[in-house]
Design an enzyme around this catalytic site. Sequence first.
Site, PDB file in Angstrom:
ATOM      1  N   ASN A  29      19.292  61.911  21.693  1.00  0.00           N
ATOM      2  CA  ASN A  29      19.294  62.418  20.320  1.00  0.00           C
ATOM      3  C   ASN A  29      19.483  61.263  19.348  1.00  0.00           C
ATOM      4  OD1 ASN A  29      22.296  62.162  19.734  1.00  0.00           O
ATOM      5  ND2 ASN A  29      22.324  63.406  21.594  1.00  0.00           N
ATOM      6  N   PHE A  57      33.889  67.296  16.706  1.00  0.00           N
ATOM      7  CA  PHE A  57      32.938  67.180  15.603  1.00  0.00           C
ATOM      8  C   PHE A  57      31.923  68.298  15.753  1.00  0.00           C
ATOM      9  CE2 PHE A  57      33.141  63.355  12.886  1.00  0.00           C
ATOM     10  CZ  PHE A  57      34.349  62.868  13.352  1.00  0.00           C
ATOM     11  N   LYS A  74      33.407  77.216  16.359  1.00  0.00           N
ATOM     12  CA  LYS A  74      33.457  76.179  17.403  1.00  0.00           C
ATOM     13  C   LYS A  74      34.893  75.732  17.664  1.00  0.00           C
ATOM     14  CE  LYS A  74      29.434  73.898  17.486  1.00  0.00           C
ATOM     15  NZ  LYS A  74      28.419  72.911  17.135  1.00  0.00           N
TER      16      LYS A  74
HETATM   17  N1  CTP Z   1      30.844  68.329  23.145  1.00  0.00           N
HETATM   18  C1  CTP Z   1      31.290  67.917  24.385  1.00  0.00           C
HETATM   19  N2  CTP Z   1      30.565  68.197  25.487  1.00  0.00           N
HETATM   20  C2  CTP Z   1      29.398  68.885  25.404  1.00  0.00           C
HETATM   21  C3  CTP Z   1      28.939  69.304  24.139  1.00  0.00           C
HETATM   22  C4  CTP Z   1      29.690  69.008  23.027  1.00  0.00           C
HETATM   23  O1  CTP Z   1      32.357  67.274  24.459  1.00  0.00           O
HETATM   24  N3  CTP Z   1      28.711  69.138  26.501  1.00  0.00           N
HETATM   25  C5  CTP Z   1      31.695  68.060  21.959  1.00  0.00           C
HETATM   26  C6  CTP Z   1      31.088  67.119  20.945  1.00  0.00           C
HETATM   27  O2  CTP Z   1      31.470  65.790  21.178  1.00  0.00           O
HETATM   28  C7  CTP Z   1      31.657  67.628  19.643  1.00  0.00           C
HETATM   29  C8  CTP Z   1      31.847  69.122  19.884  1.00  0.00           C
HETATM   30  O3  CTP Z   1      31.871  69.269  21.296  1.00  0.00           O
HETATM   31  O4  CTP Z   1      32.944  67.121  19.372  1.00  0.00           O
HETATM   32  C9  CTP Z   1      30.772  69.986  19.275  1.00  0.00           C
HETATM   33  O5  CTP Z   1      29.492  69.486  19.677  1.00  0.00           O
HETATM   34  P1  CTP Z   1      28.167  70.180  19.152  1.00  0.00           P
HETATM   35  O6  CTP Z   1      26.993  69.517  19.780  1.00  0.00           O
HETATM   36  O7  CTP Z   1      28.222  70.289  17.652  1.00  0.00           O
HETATM   37  O8  CTP Z   1      28.365  71.664  19.675  1.00  0.00           O
HETATM   38  P2  CTP Z   1      28.096  72.351  21.029  1.00  0.00           P
HETATM   39  O9  CTP Z   1      29.401  72.535  21.734  1.00  0.00           O
HETATM   40  O10 CTP Z   1      27.024  71.658  21.804  1.00  0.00           O
HETATM   41  O11 CTP Z   1      27.604  73.787  20.545  1.00  0.00           O
HETATM   42  P3  CTP Z   1      26.164  74.221  19.904  1.00  0.00           P
HETATM   43  O12 CTP Z   1      25.128  73.606  20.781  1.00  0.00           O
HETATM   44  O13 CTP Z   1      26.210  75.683  19.961  1.00  0.00           O
HETATM   45  O14 CTP Z   1      26.142  73.706  18.490  1.00  0.00           O
END
Ligand code: CTP
Length: 393
Positions: free
Chosen positions: A207, A322, A336
Amino acid sequence: MSKHILLGISGGIAAYKSCELVRLLKKQGHDVTVAMSRAATEFVSPLTFQALSGNPVLSDTHSGESGGNGMAHINLTRRANVFLIAPASANTLAKIAGGIADNLLTNLAAARKCPLAVAPAMNVEMWFNPANRRNIALLQTDGITVFQPASGEQACGETGVGRMPEAAELADLLPDLWTPKQLQGKKVLITGGATFEAIDPVRGITNISSGQMSVALARACRAAGAEVSLVYGQMQTALPAGLAAAEQALSAQAMYEAVHRRIAGQDVFISVAAVADYKVKNSSVHKLKKANGALPVIELAENPDILASVAALPQPPFCIGFAAESHNIIEHARAKRLRKNIPMLVANDVSVAMGKTTNQITIIDAGGETSLPETGKPEAAAAIVARLAEQLP
Ligand code: CTP
């Protein structure tokens, strides 16, 4: 955040690095005044530093240039928030350690009211000379910050410890001198950057996260006195100096394992990494080839949620997440925070935050929601650290 920095330059070939240092400090928004020993002016012309700093350069103890009363050694340090001598020769260090004031730099050091830091630069044998060791220990006892010299090839042709740290490293570490120690003694583990999920040996799913927010937070926590470790994926920015540990872990699974290997004893976990929700289930050890027009089928499997797994530990550190959202930002972020069971979550709009040098954040915690105006990532990081410090025991 803009400060007045007095930069003292003593005689040594490393003086050339100080030109870049002035440029970097100016770029950070600081006002820089340069004071040179006479020996230093033989390595780099005062005119070079005048052009780079935009201020007159002083090189004589009783110069009238600093305010008209002929007392440069008093006036200059009264204006300064910090006095850095870089490079600091063995001779200058010895004089400061012994309280000798016989030129502009040593007078400035003796008469200062502001913090003093030195970046020694000298031959390896001089660095390890017992008299120099004593002087360095004395300076540290007197509360002077000594930026440890690096090891490598030296101008004299010998190899070893004694090289002045690079300008970028000094510019990175200097703000620690004036930053309040809100996280003194705390251990902070941060994840940052973009994960990379391999499809085959050369391709993958990733990403646009640049890693800048994690780097800004690592710096802000370090400057506030914390011992900071960083586990990072793909980064499009340089790592900060002065970290306790830095480990690259590209896939979400590798990042999960690195985090859990390091989490014991941490007071705070800040999950900034943009972690892929899915990995490639049928990734290939060999490079995928075109097959007569047949499209490759990529099967996905769910990745572990690193943040949620840390928050679910029996004695979790203080967790900050975040939420990078593209719509209904606050609503999604609130949900979240509750779903991951974490005390603090920082919400930002992907279009404003990702890959950019600025960010517009909203800090959501039990106390409510605080929206900050759009700022540079270092300012956003400082606000998060201040809020974190209020909530730590
Ligand atoms: N995060 C994590 N491990 C994952 C996904 C996310 O530790 N597999 C953490 C990110 O570092 C961030 C938070 O969770 O602090 C939210 O990440 P985000 O990508 O915004 O959300 P998701 O949990 O992936 O949810 P969604 O895809 O529904 O937005």
